[in-house]
Design a protein around this motif. Structure first.
Motif, mmCIF file in Angstrom:
data_model
loop_
_atom_site.group_PDB
_atom_site.id
_atom_site.type_symbol
_atom_site.label_atom_id
_atom_site.label_comp_id
_atom_site.label_asym_id
_atom_site.label_seq_id
_atom_site.Cartn_x
_atom_site.Cartn_y
_atom_site.Cartn_z
ATOM 1 N N GLU A 209 34.920 37.558 46.186
ATOM 2 C CA GLU A 209 34.315 38.993 46.353
ATOM 3 C C GLU A 209 35.211 40.004 45.692
ATOM 4 O O GLU A 209 34.701 41.033 45.042
ATOM 5 N N LEU A 210 36.301 39.583 45.527
ATOM 6 C CA LEU A 210 37.414 40.682 44.802
ATOM 7 C C LEU A 210 37.355 40.521 43.424
ATOM 8 O O LEU A 210 37.369 41.757 42.676
ATOM 9 N N THR A 211 37.085 39.541 43.040
ATOM 10 C CA THR A 211 36.651 39.258 41.296
ATOM 11 C C THR A 211 35.463 40.135 40.846
ATOM 12 O O THR A 211 35.398 40.986 40.121
ATOM 13 N N VAL A 212 34.528 40.006 41.772
ATOM 14 C CA VAL A 212 33.278 40.821 41.550
ATOM 15 C C VAL A 212 33.479 42.235 41.946
ATOM 16 O O VAL A 212 32.892 43.056 41.115
ATOM 17 N N PHE A 213 34.266 42.694 42.905
ATOM 18 C CA PHE A 213 34.459 44.026 43.088
ATOM 19 C C PHE A 213 35.132 44.767 41.872
ATOM 20 O O PHE A 213 34.576 45.884 41.429
ATOM 21 N N PHE A 214 36.219 43.859 41.697
ATOM 22 C CA PHE A 214 37.103 44.446 40.440
ATOM 23 C C PHE A 214 36.145 44.841 39.189
ATOM 24 O O PHE A 214 36.177 45.911 38.585
#
Length: 175
Positions: A105-110
């Motif tokens: 999720e944080l990979t996609v968010f950033f």
């Protein structure tokens, strides 16, 4: 850059594509093309280079993954380890399967958010910026090709009229 530009107005995207190819074949530099909708293949016809936003997306995703790993290691292992359901958190690798969704999720968010910001900055589209559209008809049903004039005004006008332009005007460049 030229101090004068020629604006050629077209009313059909196929005629515009043929005109762009003919103008480029005559070795004239097309500064910009304004269209009411995306025209497939126009970027290739104008000779524009491929975008590098995919590279930045990968780098931003790597940054997001790094932030996720660092954050979870600090919060769940070093700063405040908790005994959840009888499973103590003494090492990062023992708890890695539980951390995978957060890392994703944080990979996609950033990647998504930083790509949008990069796109807007690269396109010079900041908040409250005035539109740079030279002719309001290009937001409805007309196409405009902007070409710099370098002492070849009459020849360029004739070429553009031959390519199917419905209107050709010479204007001062808004530098």
């Amino acid at each position: 850059m030229a101090s004068k530009v020629i604006h050629a107005i077209y009313n059909d995207d196929d005629i515009l594509m043929n005109a762009v190819k003919k103008v480029r074949a005559e070795r004239h530099h097309i500064e910009e093309v304004y269209t009411p909708f995306p025209v497939h293949g126009l970027d290739k016809a104008m000779g524009l280079s491929d975008t590098r936003i995919a590279i930045t997306a990968f780098l931003y995703g790597c940054l997001g993954l790094t932030v996720a790993i660092t954050m979870m290691n600090f919060i769940m292992i070093e700063d405040w380890p908790q005994d959840i359901g009888g499973k103590p958190s003494f090492s990062y690798l023992e708890n890695l399967p539980a951390f995978v969704p957060i890392m994703f999720e944080l990979t996609v968010f950033f990647a998504a958010h930083l790509m949008v910001i990069t796109f807007y900055l690269r396109s010079k589209m900041w908040p409250f910026k005035e539109a740079e559209n030279p002719d309001k008809r290009t937001t409805d049903d007309h196409f405009l090709m902007e070409i710099g004039v370098h002492g070849n005004e009459a020849e360029l006008k004739e070429l553009l009229l031959d390519t199917g332009a419905i209107e050709v005007t010479v204007k001062e460049k808004n530098a």
